[in-house]
Design a protein around this motif. Structure first.
Motif, PDB file in Angstrom:
ATOM      1  N   GLY A  39     -23.422  -0.415  35.851  1.00  0.00           N
ATOM      2  CA  GLY A  39     -23.299   0.521  37.070  1.00  0.00           C
ATOM      3  C   GLY A  39     -24.751   0.603  37.723  1.00  0.00           C
ATOM      4  O   GLY A  39     -24.589   0.747  38.899  1.00  0.00           O
ATOM      5  N   SER A  40     -25.820   0.404  37.095  1.00  0.00           N
ATOM      6  CA  SER A  40     -27.068   0.621  37.809  1.00  0.00           C
ATOM      7  C   SER A  40     -27.299  -0.607  38.690  1.00  0.00           C
ATOM      8  O   SER A  40     -27.845  -0.662  39.626  1.00  0.00           O
ATOM      9  N   ASP A  41     -26.831  -1.946  38.187  1.00  0.00           N
ATOM     10  CA  ASP A  41     -27.221  -3.079  39.085  1.00  0.00           C
ATOM     11  C   ASP A  41     -26.114  -2.889  40.242  1.00  0.00           C
ATOM     12  O   ASP A  41     -26.598  -3.130  41.403  1.00  0.00           O
ATOM     13  N   VAL A  42     -24.771  -2.317  39.993  1.00  0.00           N
ATOM     14  CA  VAL A  42     -24.140  -1.876  41.367  1.00  0.00           C
ATOM     15  C   VAL A  42     -24.750  -1.138  42.246  1.00  0.00           C
ATOM     16  O   VAL A  42     -24.712  -1.228  43.265  1.00  0.00           O
ATOM     17  N   HIS A  43     -25.304  -0.099  41.813  1.00  0.00           N
ATOM     18  CA  HIS A  43     -25.872   0.995  42.556  1.00  0.00           C
ATOM     19  C   HIS A  43     -27.259   0.619  43.187  1.00  0.00           C
ATOM     20  O   HIS A  43     -27.085   0.754  44.321  1.00  0.00           O
ATOM     21  N   TYR A  44     -27.939  -0.350  42.682  1.00  0.00           N
ATOM     22  CA  TYR A  44     -29.120  -0.853  43.383  1.00  0.00           C
ATOM     23  C   TYR A  44     -28.531  -1.634  44.507  1.00  0.00           C
ATOM     24  O   TYR A  44     -28.975  -1.912  45.632  1.00  0.00           O
ATOM     25  N   TYR A  45     -27.425  -2.382  44.365  1.00  0.00           N
ATOM     26  CA  TYR A  45     -26.858  -3.223  45.177  1.00  0.00           C
ATOM     27  C   TYR A  45     -26.199  -2.491  46.584  1.00  0.00           C
ATOM     28  O   TYR A  45     -26.511  -2.858  47.498  1.00  0.00           O
ATOM     29  N   THR A  46     -25.581  -1.358  46.145  1.00  0.00           N
ATOM     30  CA  THR A  46     -24.946  -0.460  47.098  1.00  0.00           C
ATOM     31  C   THR A  46     -25.929   0.849  47.843  1.00  0.00           C
ATOM     32  O   THR A  46     -25.503   0.923  48.858  1.00  0.00           O
ATOM     33  N   HIS A  47     -26.724   1.182  47.025  1.00  0.00           N
ATOM     34  CA  HIS A  47     -27.469   2.042  47.592  1.00  0.00           C
ATOM     35  C   HIS A  47     -29.164   1.582  47.813  1.00  0.00           C
ATOM     36  O   HIS A  47     -29.845   2.346  48.461  1.00  0.00           O
ATOM     37  N   GLY A  48     -29.428   0.613  47.057  1.00  0.00           N
ATOM     38  CA  GLY A  48     -30.916   0.180  47.235  1.00  0.00           C
ATOM     39  C   GLY A  48     -32.012   1.037  46.408  1.00  0.00           C
ATOM     40  O   GLY A  48     -32.850   0.727  46.338  1.00  0.00           O
ATOM     41  N   ARG A  49     -31.392   2.036  45.689  1.00  0.00           N
ATOM     42  CA  ARG A  49     -32.226   2.936  45.008  1.00  0.00           C
ATOM     43  C   ARG A  49     -31.404   3.612  44.006  1.00  0.00           C
ATOM     44  O   ARG A  49     -30.263   3.655  43.909  1.00  0.00           O
ATOM     45  N   ILE A  50     -32.019   4.004  42.778  1.00  0.00           N
ATOM     46  CA  ILE A  50     -31.717   5.035  41.814  1.00  0.00           C
ATOM     47  C   ILE A  50     -32.882   6.130  41.772  1.00  0.00           C
ATOM     48  O   ILE A  50     -33.929   5.797  41.098  1.00  0.00           O
ATOM     49  N   GLY A  51     -32.433   7.237  42.113  1.00  0.00           N
ATOM     50  CA  GLY A  51     -33.721   8.284  42.144  1.00  0.00           C
ATOM     51  C   GLY A  51     -34.848   7.878  42.730  1.00  0.00           C
ATOM     52  O   GLY A  51     -34.848   7.345  43.912  1.00  0.00           O
ATOM     53  N   SER A  52     -35.986   7.740  41.978  1.00  0.00           N
ATOM     54  CA  SER A  52     -37.392   7.374  42.600  1.00  0.00           C
ATOM     55  C   SER A  52     -37.692   5.871  42.284  1.00  0.00           C
ATOM     56  O   SER A  52     -38.521   5.301  42.885  1.00  0.00           O
ATOM     57  N   TYR A  53     -36.647   5.064  41.867  1.00  0.00           N
ATOM     58  CA  TYR A  53     -36.740   3.620  41.887  1.00  0.00           C
ATOM     59  C   TYR A  53     -35.952   3.132  43.017  1.00  0.00           C
ATOM     60  O   TYR A  53     -35.129   3.268  43.167  1.00  0.00           O
ATOM     61  N   VAL A  54     -36.910   2.235  43.947  1.00  0.00           N
ATOM     62  CA  VAL A  54     -36.300   1.944  45.098  1.00  0.00           C
ATOM     63  C   VAL A  54     -36.701   0.540  45.060  1.00  0.00           C
ATOM     64  O   VAL A  54     -37.889  -0.090  44.773  1.00  0.00           O
ATOM     65  N   VAL A  55     -35.596  -0.357  45.757  1.00  0.00           N
ATOM     66  CA  VAL A  55     -35.802  -1.867  45.766  1.00  0.00           C
ATOM     67  C   VAL A  55     -36.500  -2.252  47.162  1.00  0.00           C
ATOM     68  O   VAL A  55     -36.210  -2.049  48.166  1.00  0.00           O
ATOM     69  N   GLU A  56     -37.655  -2.442  46.793  1.00  0.00           N
ATOM     70  CA  GLU A  56     -38.807  -2.742  48.195  1.00  0.00           C
ATOM     71  C   GLU A  56     -39.088  -4.215  48.307  1.00  0.00           C
ATOM     72  O   GLU A  56     -39.631  -4.407  49.269  1.00  0.00           O
ATOM     73  N   ALA A  57     -38.606  -4.948  47.238  1.00  0.00           N
ATOM     74  CA  ALA A  57     -38.707  -6.548  47.520  1.00  0.00           C
ATOM     75  C   ALA A  57     -37.497  -6.996  46.761  1.00  0.00           C
ATOM     76  O   ALA A  57     -36.928  -6.503  45.942  1.00  0.00           O
ATOM     77  N   PRO A  58     -37.232  -8.396  47.157  1.00  0.00           N
ATOM     78  CA  PRO A  58     -35.947  -8.979  46.436  1.00  0.00           C
ATOM     79  C   PRO A  58     -36.259  -9.111  44.762  1.00  0.00           C
ATOM     80  O   PRO A  58     -37.138  -9.225  44.227  1.00  0.00           O
ATOM     81  N   MET A  59     -35.097  -8.535  44.225  1.00  0.00           N
ATOM     82  CA  MET A  59     -35.304  -8.362  42.640  1.00  0.00           C
ATOM     83  C   MET A  59     -33.952  -9.298  42.138  1.00  0.00           C
ATOM     84  O   MET A  59     -32.780  -9.042  42.500  1.00  0.00           O
ATOM     85  N   VAL A  60     -34.211  -9.893  41.124  1.00  0.00           N
ATOM     86  CA  VAL A  60     -33.325 -10.330  40.274  1.00  0.00           C
ATOM     87  C   VAL A  60     -32.441  -9.329  39.436  1.00  0.00           C
ATOM     88  O   VAL A  60     -33.188  -8.394  38.686  1.00  0.00           O
ATOM     89  N   LEU A  61     -30.853  -9.183  39.420  1.00  0.00           N
ATOM     90  CA  LEU A  61     -30.324  -8.303  38.867  1.00  0.00           C
ATOM     91  C   LEU A  61     -29.869  -8.585  37.375  1.00  0.00           C
ATOM     92  O   LEU A  61     -30.162  -9.705  36.985  1.00  0.00           O
ATOM     93  N   GLY A  62     -29.316  -7.501  36.569  1.00  0.00           N
ATOM     94  CA  GLY A  62     -28.832  -7.842  35.314  1.00  0.00           C
ATOM     95  C   GLY A  62     -29.856  -7.462  34.278  1.00  0.00           C
ATOM     96  O   GLY A  62     -31.047  -7.811  34.143  1.00  0.00           O
ATOM     97  N   HIS A  63     -29.211  -6.687  33.221  1.00  0.00           N
ATOM     98  CA  HIS A  63     -30.260  -6.324  32.172  1.00  0.00           C
ATOM     99  C   HIS A  63     -29.270  -6.231  30.818  1.00  0.00           C
ATOM    100  O   HIS A  63     -29.827  -5.960  29.726  1.00  0.00           O
TER     101      HIS A  63
END
Ligand SMILES: [Zn+2]
Length: 345
Positions: A39-63
């Protein structure tokens, strides 16, 4: 190497990316086999952030990953090339005060895959500390290995609850994490677990497991079902896995006097709850942030046949189909629990 890259909110690409991956003395290199979509991978994709964690540069997904060791550092003694493994995605500073307490999950310095700015593992290989890499028993598949990460949250929740044999548990929210908490609670000794949701499809999946009783709150509240089934006493343990602020209104009506309420779901806003009701029962409140020291135990339960996560994998995609897989995950089909991507294979 070719990876699934989140370029920015709403934009995924399968492309080459330069990643630093030198094998240190205490590291291993793992060829990635299977990665679950969280769900967190999907949330970064759809919202670009989770709380204070913000996608500011290209990032490989998956954990949520499993694979095979292809290189070992000079000081690694307990893992070998060819070992099938799964990995704990958060790496703390082992010298930190939190780590010394055994609570390395709350070390502020934790570096966690696919949490900005740390790259994830939807790529051919990754370098990881051997200390956070776990050998899969022979009867545990890569698909199951990649399910250990989400199951670990359920394990942590069950551990925080301090379940005693014969406890009755109630889980609010029948998403993947709610189901994981229910399975871990059963494996941890609960006699019965009630789980609630509004989705009949999700409840049907959870209800297919022995010992899990689905409750559709469109028909009846979880509090009233638990009260009826326990002669008005309440559940020994209540897990809040919905993150829905409304769920907090009667959370302490579900728990028995001196029982435990374990908070797992993350509400996006602050919530209101019945403090007086909680105090009147002297309820114990616990919280869950990821997990610590449970991967080996999760694997032991899976290998022993006490927990079966296989029915929860509801779709498998090739690496080239990764973006299609993410679109499906983002569409939130109620019949989906976990989608996985085969990176190798
Ligand atoms: Zn996850």
């Amino acid at each position: 190497m070719r990876a699934l890259v989140l370029e920015k909110k709403g934009e995924l690409a399968i492309r080459d990316i330069q990643l630093d991956d030198r094998v240190g003395p205490e590291d291993v290199r793992i060829q990635i086999h299977t990665v679950g979509i969280c769900g967190s991978d999907v949330h970064y994709y759809t919202h670009g952030r989770i709380g204070s964690y913000v996608v500011e540069a290209p990032m490989v997904l998956g954990h949520e990953a499993a694979g095979t060791i292809i290189e070992v550092g000079t000081d690694v003694t307990d893992l070998r090339i060819g070992d099938r493994v799964c990995m704990e995605p958060g790496v703390p500073n082992l010298a930190s005060r939190a780590s010394k307490l055994g609570k390395y999950n709350v070390d502020p310095a934790v570096r966690f895959w696919a949490t900005p700015p740390i790259h994830g593992v939807l790529r051919p290989s990754v370098v990881h500390p051997a200390a956070f890499t776990f050998k899969l028993p022979d009867n545990v598949s890569f698909a199951e290995g990649a399910m250990v990460e989400p199951f670990a949250i359920g394990m942590q929740a069950a551990a925080q609850a301090r379940i005693r044999p014969g406890d009755v548990a109630a889980v609010v929210g029948c998403g993947p994490i709610g189901i994981m908490a229910a399975l871990a609670a059963l494996a941890g000794g609960c006699a019965k677990v009630y789980i609630s949701d509004v989705s009949a499809e999700k409840l049907a999946i959870a209800g297919s497991y022995d010992g899990i009783v689905p409750v559709n709150i469109r028909n009846e509240s979880l509090a009233s079902v638990v009260a009826r089934e326990t002669d008005g006493w309440g559940a020994d343990v209540v897990f809040e896995a919905s993150g829905n602020p409304k769920a907090f209104a009667d959370l302490f009506a579900i728990v028995r006097p001196a029982g435990a309420v374990v908070l797992i779901g993350l509400p996006v806003e602050q919530v209101v709850f019945d403090v007086t009701g909680a105090i009147a029962k002297e309820a114990r409140i616990e919280t869950v942030f990821r997990y610590a020291n449970v991967f080996d135990r999760a694997l032991a339960l899976i290998a022993a046949g006490k927990v079966d996560l296989k029915p929860l994998v509801t779709g498998t995609y090739s690496f080239e189909e990764s973006i299609i897989a993410f679109e499906r995950a983002a569409s939130g089909r109620p019949t989906d629990v976990k989608l996985q991507i085969l990176v190798e294979g």
